[in-house]
Design a protein around this motif. Structure first.
Motif, PDB file in Angstrom:
ATOM      1  N   LYS A  50      24.432   1.055  22.393  1.00  0.00           N
ATOM      2  CA  LYS A  50      25.220   1.710  23.419  1.00  0.00           C
ATOM      3  C   LYS A  50      25.651   3.102  22.973  1.00  0.00           C
ATOM      4  N   ARG A  51      25.723   3.292  21.666  1.00  0.00           N
ATOM      5  CA  ARG A  51      26.204   4.563  21.127  1.00  0.00           C
ATOM      6  C   ARG A  51      25.069   5.494  20.736  1.00  0.00           C
ATOM      7  N   VAL A  52      23.959   4.959  20.239  1.00  0.00           N
ATOM      8  CA  VAL A  52      22.833   5.773  19.815  1.00  0.00           C
ATOM      9  C   VAL A  52      21.560   5.237  20.440  1.00  0.00           C
ATOM     10  N   ASP A  53      20.516   6.084  20.451  1.00  0.00           N
ATOM     11  CA  ASP A  53      19.241   5.703  21.040  1.00  0.00           C
ATOM     12  C   ASP A  53      18.357   5.111  19.944  1.00  0.00           C
TER      13      ASP A  53
ATOM     14  N   SER B 141      16.164   6.509  26.032  1.00  0.00           N
ATOM     15  CA  SER B 141      17.336   6.834  26.843  1.00  0.00           C
ATOM     16  C   SER B 141      17.073   7.995  27.793  1.00  0.00           C
TER      17      SER B 141
ATOM     18  N   GLN C 128      28.213  13.825  22.613  1.00  0.00           N
ATOM     19  CA  GLN C 128      28.920  12.589  22.285  1.00  0.00           C
ATOM     20  C   GLN C 128      29.305  12.492  20.819  1.00  0.00           C
TER      21      GLN C 128
ATOM     22  N   LYS D  25      20.277  11.804  26.428  1.00  0.00           N
ATOM     23  CA  LYS D  25      21.484  11.151  26.927  1.00  0.00           C
ATOM     24  C   LYS D  25      22.255  10.513  25.775  1.00  0.00           C
ATOM     25  N   LYS D  26      21.524  10.005  24.771  1.00  0.00           N
ATOM     26  CA  LYS D  26      22.131   9.473  23.548  1.00  0.00           C
ATOM     27  C   LYS D  26      21.306   9.979  22.384  1.00  0.00           C
TER      28      LYS D  26
END
Length: 330
Positions: free
Chosen positions: A106-109, A114, A132, A149-150
């Protein structure tokens, strides 16, 4: 790896541990030692009744046929439990890790799926944004920035066409990379300005603090120190590095200050065209030989043009019909 404490193990099995503790215990469960421990722990919970002593755990009279049937059921149940718990000893670490894996994704790809976002800052505008990871970027007029996005687990990559000033959040394990349509800037934790407009043969990088290096498609690498200015010529593939007497000069634009230092008219026109989205027409060839040095905090176009006229033998007149600025000699 180091063995977790009994308290840490109990917390994980009870579901009350922190994500960090759960990750530590899960990685240990995945080892031979940890799997054996988990199997023993689970077997102990179901092996309270030993074979041959089952009747001592019956606290009331019962006929032998029923007792025999219960014993057989208990034996079958214990066999199923043993198999189940041995399988669980293998699965539990992966279940815990899978949960942590989902939280991490959820935090990194982790898989590179992503996708990207792209932002274009139109002529006459400027924009500030934050990624982020805490990295801040100021984007100048007529510039395009593409970013994921990530960010990935091992690196943070963006793609720039135009000019931007980066204040990169430091993370040695995840270098920040600015791709410039061929060359790329590798960053560890840094503040720097990069000017890489597609219509210019030069890429200019000015480093305020930190460490960066420019890598060319040929894999040549040029490290840059704080206070230095790097210029890479796309046409001849040459790179020069020099000391910058005023390392803040190149990034004054992000504070809405227009600044020129010994700049030819062609450069002045390019900058003003991006800042104000206006066109210029030069009627006298001699005007191209004029150079300007100017710093103006008043960014009204009319005021900037009057300031330019004060320091140069030129006039800047706005033609409303043609919607362009006519440049003539005085």
């Amino acid at each position: 790896m180091n063995r977790p404490t009994e308290e840490q193990i109990r917390e994980v099995l009870a579901g009350t541990s922190t994500p960090e503790t759960a990750g530590l215990v899960a990685r240990w469960f995945a080892t031979d030692e940890g799997a054996a421990y988990l199997s023993r722990n689970m077997d102990c919970e179901v092996e309270q009744v030993k074979p041959g002593y089952e009747e001592f755990y019956v606290d009331h009279e019962i006929n032998s046929d029923e007792l025999f049937a219960r014993i057989r059921r208990n034996i079958r149940r214990k066999r199923i439990h043993r198999i189940t718990f041995r399988v669980a000893a293998v699965l539990v670490p992966f279940i815990i890790l899978a949960g942590l894996f989902v939280q991490l994704d959820k935090r990194v790809d982790l898989f590179g799926v992503s996708g990207y976002e792209e932002i274009y800052v139109a002529k006459g505008e400027r924009l500030q944004m934050m990624f982020q990871d805490g990295t801040r970027v100021y984007i100048n007029s007529d510039s395009r920035l593409k970013y994921p996005k990530k960010f990935a687990l091992s690196s943070r990559e963006v793609y720039l066409e135009g000019e931007a000033y980066f204040v990169v959040s430091e993370n040695p394990k995840r270098p920040f990379i600015v791709n410039l349509n061929g060359p790329a800037i590798r960053v560890l934790g840094t503040s720097f300005d990069v000017n890489a407009y597609p219509d210019s043969k030069d890429i200019a990088v000015c480093l305020d603090e930190g460490r960066i290096s420019l890598t060319l498609p040929s894999n040549k690498e040029y490290p840059v120190q704080p206070g230095e200015r790097l210029v890479y010529n796309r046409d001849n593939d040459r790179c020069t590095i020099s000391r910058n007497s005023d390392n803040r000069f190149s990034s004054l634009w992000k504070t809405n200050v227009i600044a020129f230092r010994d700049a030819p008219l062609a450069e002045v026109i390019r900058v003003l065209h991006r800042w104000y989205n206006v066109d210029f027409k030069v009627n006298d060839r001699e005007a191209w030989n004029v150079y300007f040095t100017l710093t103006s905090e008043n960014t009204l176009l009319e005021k900037v043009l009057r300031d330019l006229e004060k320091i140069a033998p030129l006039r800047f007149n706005y033609d409303e019909a043609e919607k362009e600025i006519i440049v003539t000699t005085k």
